[in-house]
Structures are given as structure tokens and as C-alpha cells.
Design an enzyme around this catalytic site. Structure first.
Site, PDB file in Angstrom:
ATOM      1  N   TRP A 295       0.839  -1.236   0.042  1.00 10.20           N
ATOM      2  CA  TRP A 295       0.022  -0.026   0.008  1.00 10.20           C
ATOM      3  C   TRP A 295       0.741   1.075   0.092  1.00 10.20           C
ATOM      4  O   TRP A 295       0.415   2.297  -0.298  1.00 10.20           O
ATOM      5  CB  TRP A 295      -0.848  -0.093   1.346  1.00 10.20           C
ATOM      6  CG  TRP A 295      -1.975  -1.064   1.213  1.00 10.20           C
ATOM      7  CD1 TRP A 295      -2.154  -2.182   1.969  1.00 10.20           C
ATOM      8  CD2 TRP A 295      -2.915  -1.338   0.232  1.00 10.20           C
ATOM      9  NE1 TRP A 295      -2.796  -2.911   1.773  1.00 10.20           N
ATOM     10  CE2 TRP A 295      -3.589  -2.341   0.614  1.00 10.20           C
ATOM     11  CE3 TRP A 295      -3.352  -0.625  -0.811  1.00 10.20           C
ATOM     12  CZ2 TRP A 295      -4.718  -2.891   0.021  1.00 10.20           C
ATOM     13  CZ3 TRP A 295      -4.427  -0.977  -1.668  1.00 10.20           C
ATOM     14  CH2 TRP A 295      -5.080  -2.191  -1.250  1.00 10.20           C
TER      15      TRP A 295
ATOM     16  N   HIS B 172      12.794   6.603  -1.201  1.00 10.06           N
ATOM     17  CA  HIS B 172      13.367   7.571  -0.744  1.00 10.06           C
ATOM     18  C   HIS B 172      15.014   7.369  -1.285  1.00 10.06           C
ATOM     19  O   HIS B 172      15.133   6.617  -2.131  1.00 10.06           O
ATOM     20  CB  HIS B 172      13.533   7.490   0.920  1.00 10.06           C
ATOM     21  CG  HIS B 172      13.984   6.437   1.424  1.00 10.06           C
ATOM     22  ND1 HIS B 172      14.042   6.156   2.990  1.00 10.06           N
ATOM     23  CD2 HIS B 172      14.104   5.032   0.999  1.00 10.06           C
ATOM     24  CE1 HIS B 172      14.523   4.875   3.247  1.00 10.06           C
ATOM     25  NE2 HIS B 172      14.506   4.543   1.993  1.00 10.06           N
TER      26      HIS B 172
ATOM     27  N   VAL C 172      18.101   5.681  11.600  1.00  7.32           N
ATOM     28  CA  VAL C 172      19.074   6.948  12.450  1.00  7.32           C
ATOM     29  C   VAL C 172      18.694   6.897  13.916  1.00  7.32           C
ATOM     30  O   VAL C 172      17.731   6.170  14.233  1.00  7.32           O
ATOM     31  CB  VAL C 172      18.584   8.254  11.967  1.00  7.32           C
ATOM     32  CG1 VAL C 172      19.233   8.700  10.747  1.00  7.32           C
ATOM     33  CG2 VAL C 172      16.987   8.460  12.034  1.00  7.32           C
TER      34      VAL C 172
HETATM   35  C1  FA5 Z   1      12.545   9.861   4.328  1.00  9.46           C
HETATM   36  O1  FA5 Z   1      12.387   9.618   3.194  1.00  9.46           O
HETATM   37  C2  FA5 Z   1      13.902   9.540   4.720  1.00  9.46           C
HETATM   38  N1  FA5 Z   1      14.403   8.787   4.018  1.00  9.46           N
HETATM   39  C3  FA5 Z   1      14.636  10.833   5.261  1.00  9.46           C
HETATM   40  C4  FA5 Z   1      15.742  10.638   6.066  1.00  9.46           C
HETATM   41  C5  FA5 Z   1      16.989  10.299   5.441  1.00  9.46           C
HETATM   42  C6  FA5 Z   1      15.630  10.460   7.505  1.00  9.46           C
HETATM   43  C7  FA5 Z   1      18.017  10.396   6.200  1.00  9.46           C
HETATM   44  C8  FA5 Z   1      16.623  10.400   8.289  1.00  9.46           C
HETATM   45  C9  FA5 Z   1      17.812  10.229   7.599  1.00  9.46           C
HETATM   46  P1  FA5 Z   1      10.134  11.165   4.734  1.00  9.46           P
HETATM   47  O2  FA5 Z   1       9.267  10.024   4.235  1.00  9.46           O
HETATM   48  O3  FA5 Z   1       9.571  12.069   5.952  1.00  9.46           O
HETATM   49  O4  FA5 Z   1      11.604  10.541   5.188  1.00  9.46           O
HETATM   50  O5  FA5 Z   1      10.362  11.911   3.650  1.00  9.46           O
HETATM   51  C10 FA5 Z   1      11.390  13.201   3.531  1.00  9.46           C
HETATM   52  C11 FA5 Z   1      11.046  14.394   2.934  1.00  9.46           C
HETATM   53  O6  FA5 Z   1      10.662  14.249   1.723  1.00  9.46           O
HETATM   54  C12 FA5 Z   1       9.461  14.907   3.778  1.00  9.46           C
HETATM   55  O7  FA5 Z   1       9.892  15.673   4.896  1.00  9.46           O
HETATM   56  C13 FA5 Z   1       8.873  15.831   2.547  1.00  9.46           C
HETATM   57  O8  FA5 Z   1       9.806  17.180   2.438  1.00  9.46           O
HETATM   58  C14 FA5 Z   1       9.439  14.833   1.162  1.00  9.46           C
HETATM   59  N2  FA5 Z   1       8.112  14.174   1.108  1.00  9.46           N
HETATM   60  C15 FA5 Z   1       7.863  12.756   1.588  1.00  9.46           C
HETATM   61  N3  FA5 Z   1       6.732  12.352   1.124  1.00  9.46           N
HETATM   62  C16 FA5 Z   1       6.367  13.318   0.205  1.00  9.46           C
HETATM   63  C17 FA5 Z   1       5.135  13.120  -0.664  1.00  9.46           C
HETATM   64  N4  FA5 Z   1       4.356  12.434  -0.936  1.00  9.46           N
HETATM   65  N5  FA5 Z   1       5.123  14.287  -1.649  1.00  9.46           N
HETATM   66  C18 FA5 Z   1       6.160  15.341  -1.515  1.00  9.46           C
HETATM   67  N6  FA5 Z   1       7.021  15.518  -0.655  1.00  9.46           N
HETATM   68  C19 FA5 Z   1       7.168  14.324  -0.012  1.00  9.46           C
END
Ligand code: FA5
Length: 349
Positions: free
Chosen positions: A160, A176, A259
Site C-alpha cells: 500500500w 526515498h 537513524v
Molecule cells: C524519508 O524519506 C527519509 N528517507 C528521510 C531521512 C533520510 C531520514 C536520512 C533520516 C535520515 P520522509 O518520508 O519523511 O523521510 O520524507 C522526507 C521528505 O520528503 C519529507 O519531509 C518531505 O519534504 C518529502 N516528502 C515525503 N513524501 C512526500 C510526498 N508524498 N510528497 C511530497 N514530498 C514528500
């Protein structure tokens, strides 16, 4: 008494002169020349047939025929001069160039705002000693999840949330840019300082701040004695360079399996000035990314000794950074391909 040959010559002359007078184009003239003077032309054949005429007619036919040939050749030449001049005039008129018309504007392309932001971030981080590297968008679950300490039963691995690729093995569209952490660390010994921009994919419903395809910029620094203070310093400096000194930044505890400790990094919402709007969902803050100190298990997974080395990592949402800086209130505008939206960034450059 008029001979037959003379009558033939007179008849040819009369027709040839009438037709020549009527020839209005160079094409008509060429056809006329072929009909009378060409290798199979009437006059040529007439002269060639002299020998078969009765002896008493040959001198008249020979003289008259040659005179006709000369006359027609001269008339053809005169007509050719007139028609070729007219033809030239016509072509000049047709091909006339109006030098006063405005020129055609060449259509100049411009980089997409996301590409521009990636370039800008690469420069900002380069000044802090980070190298920009790129990684695959179609990734193995091993790097996307396992190396990053994301266990088999973690909800992020659910169908999902993730697009699985229909290939043998567990292949995903990376969710990511973090899988590049493992790939980079496996390739080299510390110290490591890289940023990784690129596309990522999530099985997610769209709204003003969420897309199913977005861009992130991963950051990773591993060395001896790296602390959370270094992480805060680097991200604060990035925010200062991008947004100027007035935007406020916020670090709050958060959880990511790769982390420990983890934080979420937010900037106060530039759209509403922190008062609360649909983009920041009324909170006054917009999350820019996740970050934290690289988990010891991740270091171990790539063969680094966590007792010797420590590091920080972060993942920023690139569209969110642009939204914040330029006041874009709907993330869907970036992929909608509306030139009216995109041109505003091209002009600002
Ligand atoms: C991550 O993707 C982690 N890989 C980030 C990370 C890297 C944490 C290294 C610790 C160490 P997250 O799912 O929160 O985390 O996404 C990171 C950022 O990507 C969000 O804060 C947002 O700015 C952006 N993002 C995530 N999902 C979306 C989405 N569906 N649409 C737009 N921006 C998004």
C-alpha cells in the site's frame, strides 16, 4: 505557281509564329522549341526529308526550309529573352522577403524549477564539502529497506505504500534517496560526505503537499566524532542560504529505523507566515525532511565500526523547498506541465 514544298513551309511558319506569340512561359517556349526545332521537330524533319522530294522542288525546299529554320531560331531567341526576364521578375516577386517583418523568436528552453533547485543545493553543499552523486531509481528492497534497518514487517514495505516492480527478486521504485547511503558506504571507507538528488516514488494519495512522484536530496556525512550539532549546523546553513536569515527552522524528535536519534526538520511556512494555511495544514510549519545520526546497525551493515565512526544523514523534499521559497501553494503544479507556471521560474533566473 506555288510548289508543295513552299506551301508546307508557309504553313509551318504561320503555325510556328502564332504559337510562339502565344507562348507565355519558359515551359511553353521549351515545348515550342521541341515541336519545331528539336531533333524530332517539324522543321528539322522537313530538312532531313529533302532528299526524298522530287528534284525540281529540292532547291526551293532547301532554301526555304533553311531560311525558316533561321527565322524561327532568331524569333525563339528573341522570345526567350523576353520570357526569361518576365520569369525572373515573377520569381523575384514570389520570393520577395519583407525585411521589415519582425523576426521569428526562437523558442528557448529552460531548466525545470526542480532541476534548478537540485543545481543550487549541489552548490550550497559543495561549499560545505559534499560531493553530489546519483543512484538508481529502480532499486532492490535490500538497499531500499534491509541495509537501512527497516525490518520485514515495517509498514513502509507494505504494497500500500511502495510500488513493487514485477521482476524476480524484491525490486521496488525507491521510496526515498536513502538506499544510496548503503551503496556509497559499501564503495568507500570513511570519511564520507555526499549528497544524492533524485526522484523517488510513493504509493500515496495526492494533495496540495503530497505527490506520488517527488524529488529528494539525501545527505550523508560519516567520520570520526560527527555529532548532532554538525547535522544542525549543516541544515541550518542550508536553510539560511536558501531562504535568507528571516525563516525559522525547527528540529523535533522523530523516528526513522536508520537513524538514532532521529529528527524532523521543518521551516516556518512562508506562504502564511506561520499563521496556518492549507499547505502547512494549519500548523505554521512545513516539514522539509527527516534526519538523524546514522544508526549503528546501518554502519555495521556496510562494514563500518560504529565504535570508531559516527555520522549524520538527512533526506529533504526538493519540491517542498521550492514551495517554501517561491510561495507555491500546490505541489501538483511541478508535474502538471503548465508552461504558465514553469515560465515564472525561467524568468526569475
Ligand atoms: C524519508 O524519506 C527519509 N528517507 C528521510 C531521512 C533520510 C531520514 C536520512 C533520516 C535520515 P520522509 O518520508 O519523511 O523521510 O520524507 C522526507 C521528505 O520528503 C519529507 O519531509 C518531505 O519534504 C518529502 N516528502 C515525503 N513524501 C512526500 C510526498 N508524498 N510528497 C511530497 N514530498 C514528500
Amino acid at each position: 505557281m506555288m510548289t508543295d514544298a513552299q506551301a508546307t513551309i508557309d504553313d509551318m511558319r504561320a503555325r510556328a509564329e502564332t504559337e510562339l506569340g502565344a507562348a507565355g512561359t519558359m515551359d511553353d517556349l521549351t515545348a515550342w522549341e521541341r515541336a519545331y526545332l528539336g531533333a524530332q521537330g517539324e522543321v528539322t524533319l522537313f530538312l532531313r526529308g529533302l532528299a526524298s522530294l522530287p528534284a525540281n522542288q529540292r532547291p526551293i525546299a532547301g532554301r526555304g526550309g533553311n531560311a525558316l529554320k533561321n527565322e524561327l531560331t532568331a524569333a525563339w531567341e528573341a522570345r526567350r529573352v523576353v520570357l526569361s526576364a518576365a520569369d525572373l521578375q515573377q520569381r523575384l516577386a514570389n520570393d520577395a522577403v519583407d525585411v521589415t517583418l519582425p523576426g521569428r523568436q526562437p523558442i528557448l528552453g529552460a531548466s525545470h524549477p526542480v532541476s534548478r533547485m537540485i543545481d543550487e543545493l549541489s552548490e550550497i553543499f559543495a561549499l560545505m564539502g559534499f560531493q553530489t552523486v546519483f543512484g538508481p531509481e529502480v532499486e532492490t528492497a535490500h538497499y531500499n529497506f534491509d541495509v537501512l534497518n527497516i525490518p520485514k514487517d515495517h509498514p513502509a514495505r507494505d504494497v500500500w505504500d511502495t510500488f513493487y516492480v514485477d521482476l524476480p527478486g524484491e525490486i521496488v521504485l525507491r521510496t526515498h534517496t536513502s538506499p544510496m547511503q548503503g551503496r556509497v558506504m559499501e564503495r568507500q571507507d570513511p570519511p564520507v560526505r555526499v549528497v544524492v538528488p533524485g526522484r523517488v516514488y510513493r504509493y500515496e494519495a495526492q494533495d496540495a503537499s503530497h505527490e506520488w512522484m517527488l524529488h529528494q536530496l539525501e545527505g550523508l556525512a560519516v567520520d570520526r566524532n560527527i555529532t548532532l550539532a554538525d547535522l544542525k549546523g549543516v541544515l541550518s546553513e542550508m536553510a539560511r542560504q536558501l531562504f535568507g536569515p528571516d525563516r525559522r527552522t525547527r528540529f523535533r524528535c522523530d523516528f526513522f529505523p536508520f537513524v538514532e536519534p532521529g529528527v524532523d526538520f521543518a521551516v516556518d511556512c512562508a506562504i502564511c507566515g506561520g499563521a496556518g494555511c492549507r499547505v502547512c495544514k494549519g500548523t505554521g510549519w512545513l516539514e522539509m525532511g527527516g534526519a538523524g545520526m546514522v544508526h549503528p546497525n546501518v554502519l555495521r551493515n556496510v562494514g563500518y565500526d560504529p565504535d570508531v565512526y559516527s555520522g549524520f544523514a538527512f533526506g529533504l523534499g526538493i519540491e517542498r523547498l521550492i514551495m517554501m521559497r517561491s510561495g507555491v501553494d500546490d505541489i501538483r503544479a511541478f508535474a502538471a506541465n503548465d508552461l504558465r507556471f514553469l515560465r515564472q521560474f525561467a524568468r526569475a533566473a
